[in-house]
Design an enzyme around this catalytic site. Structure first.
Site, mmCIF file in Angstrom:
data_model
loop_
_atom_site.group_PDB
_atom_site.id
_atom_site.type_symbol
_atom_site.label_atom_id
_atom_site.label_comp_id
_atom_site.label_asym_id
_atom_site.label_seq_id
_atom_site.Cartn_x
_atom_site.Cartn_y
_atom_site.Cartn_z
ATOM 1 N N THR A 45 0.851 -1.188 0.000
ATOM 2 C CA THR A 45 0.000 0.000 0.000
ATOM 3 C C THR A 45 0.890 1.242 0.000
ATOM 4 O O THR A 45 2.088 1.168 0.265
ATOM 5 C CB THR A 45 -0.904 0.050 1.245
ATOM 6 O OG1 THR A 45 -0.081 0.267 2.414
ATOM 7 C CG2 THR A 45 -1.704 -1.229 1.419
ATOM 8 N N ILE A 109 2.580 -1.225 5.123
ATOM 9 C CA ILE A 109 1.991 0.087 5.411
ATOM 10 C C ILE A 109 3.121 1.079 5.616
ATOM 11 O O ILE A 109 4.147 0.746 6.214
ATOM 12 C CB ILE A 109 1.057 0.044 6.643
ATOM 13 C CG1 ILE A 109 0.310 1.372 6.785
ATOM 14 C CG2 ILE A 109 1.822 -0.322 7.916
ATOM 15 C CD1 ILE A 109 -0.812 1.318 7.825
ATOM 16 N N ILE A 140 6.695 -2.649 7.574
ATOM 17 C CA ILE A 140 6.632 -1.196 7.689
ATOM 18 C C ILE A 140 7.463 -0.594 6.561
ATOM 19 O O ILE A 140 8.649 -0.896 6.425
ATOM 20 C CB ILE A 140 7.168 -0.706 9.049
ATOM 21 C CG1 ILE A 140 6.413 -1.378 10.200
ATOM 22 C CG2 ILE A 140 7.066 0.805 9.136
ATOM 23 C CD1 ILE A 140 4.948 -1.053 10.265
ATOM 24 N N LYS A 141 6.825 0.257 5.752
ATOM 25 C CA LYS A 141 7.525 0.863 4.620
ATOM 26 C C LYS A 141 8.268 2.127 5.058
ATOM 27 O O LYS A 141 7.665 3.046 5.618
ATOM 28 C CB LYS A 141 6.552 1.207 3.494
ATOM 29 C CG LYS A 141 5.988 -0.009 2.789
ATOM 30 C CD LYS A 141 5.015 0.368 1.698
ATOM 31 C CE LYS A 141 5.705 0.875 0.460
ATOM 32 N NZ LYS A 141 4.733 1.099 -0.646
ATOM 33 N N ILE A 142 9.550 2.138 4.786
ATOM 34 C CA ILE A 142 10.411 3.280 5.100
ATOM 35 C C ILE A 142 11.117 3.704 3.816
ATOM 36 O O ILE A 142 11.730 2.869 3.146
ATOM 37 C CB ILE A 142 11.451 2.914 6.178
ATOM 38 C CG1 ILE A 142 10.748 2.550 7.490
ATOM 39 C CG2 ILE A 142 12.444 4.046 6.394
ATOM 40 C CD1 ILE A 142 11.684 2.066 8.581
#
Length: 366
Positions: A45, A109, A140-142
């Site tokens: 996403t 996300i 977790i998108k970084i």
């Protein structure tokens, strides 16, 4: 029933993830259907996806009304809505997670894109999202900004699985892999079970051609159009092979760690002159993820031409493409920097649009 083309892709070692999520997909059973019929084993996403999902959709009205009555801030409202969808998607994908030993079945996300240049705030938000969603098959998108690199290491060190996003350059990709290795080493030292952790490195594809082709058109060098993105991604896989066959990685693998797989992102073709399955068929190799918009997934299922391996044996040719672009007057370093800056800006704009839209709904439903 499954699809022959997608079966071939999966058998070749490509994990098919869907680059989209909405509550409607979840409520109608569409995501589960894509898993059973189109080999989907993961979901990504981003702010744009959530903005499109929430705006104008009645399925969010009840939750928005409850949030409005409580008088929550728009930031809290957006996080409560998006984490709820991600949590439910993680539950739908749990069988793929179990079947793959934790490699797939993942849902991503993103941290607030406004924090892209703030290391400490990014880590704090990553921890908060991990706690809020509370599913071990979360990523977790970084973003792979300069400030994002140490945040990747710190987040992994805390036992949190990470999807590194917005990677465009080969140099930055190597820095991302180094940040991953450092984070996994620290996670091991901190006593976390490495076998439960996972990471992907999202290497963006189509946007490279969009930017390079624009510059080639101005220079009148049409013979090089549509070659940069695939060449860049193939060389990224070469770098992956080098790093994940070294001694540093071997020691971590023996401790139970999984490699950080390359993920081909931005695989929807932007130029209608190119085959709409180009960024799938040209990037097939084992141990990668391809996250596709549904239109690209459908195109591959319908008329894709998947092969067993379309990357090995192309490294010399791919390097020549980048050298030829430099010789033609297209600066690789400038292209990838522009794309990184624009990528962060685009996600910030989408996030603001999402906040504004949700604020409007909160005001209306009070």
């Amino acid at each position: 029933m499954t699809n022959k083309n997608l079966d071939t892709l999966s058998a070749a070692g490509v994990a098919i993830w869907l680059d989209d999520l909405s509550r409607k997909r979840l409520q109608t059973g569409n995501l589960a259907q894509l898993m059973s019929e189109k080999n989907v084993v993961g979901v990504t996403t981003n702010p744009t996806i959530f903005q499109k999902a929430i705006v104008g959709s009645e399925v969010y009205t009840e939750q928005l009304k409850d949030l409005a009555v409580r008088g929550v801030t728009v930031d809290e409202a957006v996080r409560m809505i998006t984490t709820a969808d991600v949590r439910d998607a993680a539950d739908v994908l749990r069988p793929a997670y179990d079947a793959s030993g934790g490699q797939d079945g993942r849902v991503s996300i993103e941290v607030d894109p406004r924090l892209a240049h703030q290391t400490a705030a990014t880590v704090a938000e990553a921890k908060q999202l991990w706690w809020l969603v509370d599913r071990e098959n979360l990523l977790i998108k970084i973003p792979a900004t300069r400030a994002g690199l140490p945040a990747i290491t710190e987040t992994l060190a805390a036992g949190i699985s990470v999807n590194v996003t917005l990677i465009f350059s080969l140099e930055r990709y190597r820095e991302v892999m180094d940040a991953f290795l450092a984070g996994i080493e620290q996670a091991h030292a901190n006593g976390y079970d490495l076998s439960k952790m996972a990471s992907v490195a999202s290497f963006f594809v189509s946007r490279v051609d969009t930017e390079v082709d624009k510059r080639l058109d101005k220079l009148g060098k049409n013979e090089l159009r549509g070659k940069a993105a695939v060449a860049n991604a193939r060389l990224a896989y070469q770098a992956y092979e080098e790093v994940f066959s070294g001694e540093r990685w071997t020691a971590l693998a023996q401790a139970g760690a999984k490699p950080q797989r390359p993920l081909w992102a931005s695989t929807g073709v932007k130029d209608p002159a190119y085959p709409d399955t180009m960024y799938v068929d040209e990037l097939i190799v084992r141990h990668v993820v391809n996250t596709m918009p549904e239109a690209t997934l459908d195109a591959e299922a319908d008329h894709g031409k998947p092969v067993e391996d379309s990357i090995h044996g192309t490294y010399e040719e791919s390097r020549k493409v980048l050298d030829d672009l430099e010789a033609a007057g297209v600066s690789y370093d400038d292209v990838v920097q522009v794309l990184e800056d624009e990528g962060v800006d685009k996600f910030e704009v989408s996030w603001k649009e999402l906040l504004d839209s949700v604020q409007g709904e909160l005001d209306r439903l009070k």
